[in-house]
Design an enzyme around this catalytic site. Sequence first.
Site, PDB file in Angstrom:
ATOM      1  N   GLN A 252      -3.043  12.142  14.121  1.00  0.00           N
ATOM      2  CA  GLN A 252      -1.657  11.715  13.976  1.00  0.00           C
ATOM      3  C   GLN A 252      -1.587  10.396  13.214  1.00  0.00           C
ATOM      4  O   GLN A 252      -2.362   9.470  13.474  1.00  0.00           O
ATOM      5  CB  GLN A 252      -0.997  11.571  15.345  1.00  0.00           C
ATOM      6  N   TYR A 279      -5.609  24.638  19.850  1.00  0.00           N
ATOM      7  CA  TYR A 279      -5.395  23.812  18.661  1.00  0.00           C
ATOM      8  C   TYR A 279      -5.685  22.347  19.017  1.00  0.00           C
ATOM      9  O   TYR A 279      -4.924  21.440  18.695  1.00  0.00           O
ATOM     10  CB  TYR A 279      -3.964  23.942  18.142  1.00  0.00           C
ATOM     11  N   GLU A 300     -10.965  24.404  19.878  1.00  0.00           N
ATOM     12  CA  GLU A 300     -10.691  23.955  18.509  1.00  0.00           C
ATOM     13  C   GLU A 300     -11.687  24.624  17.576  1.00  0.00           C
ATOM     14  O   GLU A 300     -12.881  24.693  17.865  1.00  0.00           O
ATOM     15  CB  GLU A 300     -10.817  22.436  18.416  1.00  0.00           C
ATOM     16  N   ASP A 343      -0.486  22.858  20.591  1.00  0.00           N
ATOM     17  CA  ASP A 343       0.050  22.008  19.526  1.00  0.00           C
ATOM     18  C   ASP A 343      -0.275  22.699  18.209  1.00  0.00           C
ATOM     19  O   ASP A 343      -1.166  22.282  17.464  1.00  0.00           O
ATOM     20  CB  ASP A 343      -0.581  20.618  19.601  1.00  0.00           C
ATOM     21  N   CYS A 370       5.490  20.472  15.635  1.00  0.00           N
ATOM     22  CA  CYS A 370       5.821  19.661  14.469  1.00  0.00           C
ATOM     23  C   CYS A 370       6.895  20.324  13.610  1.00  0.00           C
ATOM     24  O   CYS A 370       7.266  19.771  12.577  1.00  0.00           O
ATOM     25  CB  CYS A 370       4.573  19.379  13.640  1.00  0.00           C
TER      26      CYS A 370
END
Length: 412
Positions: A252, A279, A300, A343, A370
């Site tokens: 981020q 994720y 991941e 996410d 997002c």
Amino acid sequence: MVRLHIEKLVAGGLGLARTPSGTALVQGGLPGETVEAELWQRKNHLEGRVIRVLEAHPARYLEALPPSADLPLEYPYQLPIKQLLVQESLERIGKLQFELAPVQPSPSYTAQPGLYYRTAAQYALHPLGGLAYRRPRSNELVPIPHDPLIAEPLQPAFELLSGWPLANLEEVVLRGSIYEQKVQIGFIGGHARHFQKTAQALVQEGIAGVVWGASSPKGRFRGPLQHLAGTPHLLEDFGGVLSSVNVQSFAQVNPRAAGLLFQEAAQVVEPGRKAVELYAGSGVLSLHLAHRFTEVVAIEINPSAVKRGEADRDRLGVQNLVFVRDDARVLGRHLPADLVMVDPPRAGLAPEVLAGLLEKKPRQILYIACDPATWARDIGRLVQGGYRLRFARPYDFYPFTHHVEVLSLLSL
């Protein structure tokens, strides 16, 4: 050329206007403005771009901004627009009536709210020298003598590169750490051997590290990669969790805003025995929630993200977090669980993931998004499948742009 009145912003940061020929969605207009725009026909609507603003929004931000800053308003006026974007997406796409918690503003990094927040940025090399942005939806290069959106640790590096003799490169990428007050540089394009001496010279000038990546049609840093000089990682503070970041990996870009979201995520979930994160990246969210669960599994697919996450876990002494390098579609192998955290990328949940959630029915789903539109679509499907939306709050990670994050919690 057509004269338009912009009613509001919609998904993608486009201004909505009505014309005798139908709805028009245009780039470059703000709510309440009267503009002249160039339009072209799409299948079900008109699209276009603003050529001239005739009557500007009274709070339009007049200082120079990068072309990616498509919400040029004084900062307090940006927040209700983002709140409305999420609310309308939930109602129009998700078909749900639900009162959102008030938008969480971006923390201020300087006396000027909304500026100097980005800890990562990428620039093209302008043919006449200096750094440039590519104008959205085009290949036009816009020279950038100063970027007021990047964080203070990146500013000296920006100035240094703006005057540095760089050749045979396509892009330069910056990744900084506010916690360490350091910055790394990534070179994209050319051949690594041509930049060894340049990288060493930049480290002598105070740059923390330099990485080279081959140009690849798959995207930035998706091809061959080589560490040229300096440190390979930096540490950044995300809400009290020190996580490793580097120029070639995703993290981020507004660390204080992300830290607030992670902290609230840990507060809104009910504790339990097992939590699974999809994720997961380097697992910053899992590190925040690990103390509330007996076992946490972070899934991941990117091997370098898993490696960084495992190093952070070991450094922080978190013993109940396990990383699994795999695709999010393997969720079913790790259920049942008391909580599943997701996410996903802008496209939202993969169909297999959504089907797995509806079949296995974890007690809680923490969904961080997002893209409000795909979030609303997925939330609507989860609610149709038996879940209730318990909490949702927009977060402003990207001031001066239309982008907005959402933190939400569903439960059975």
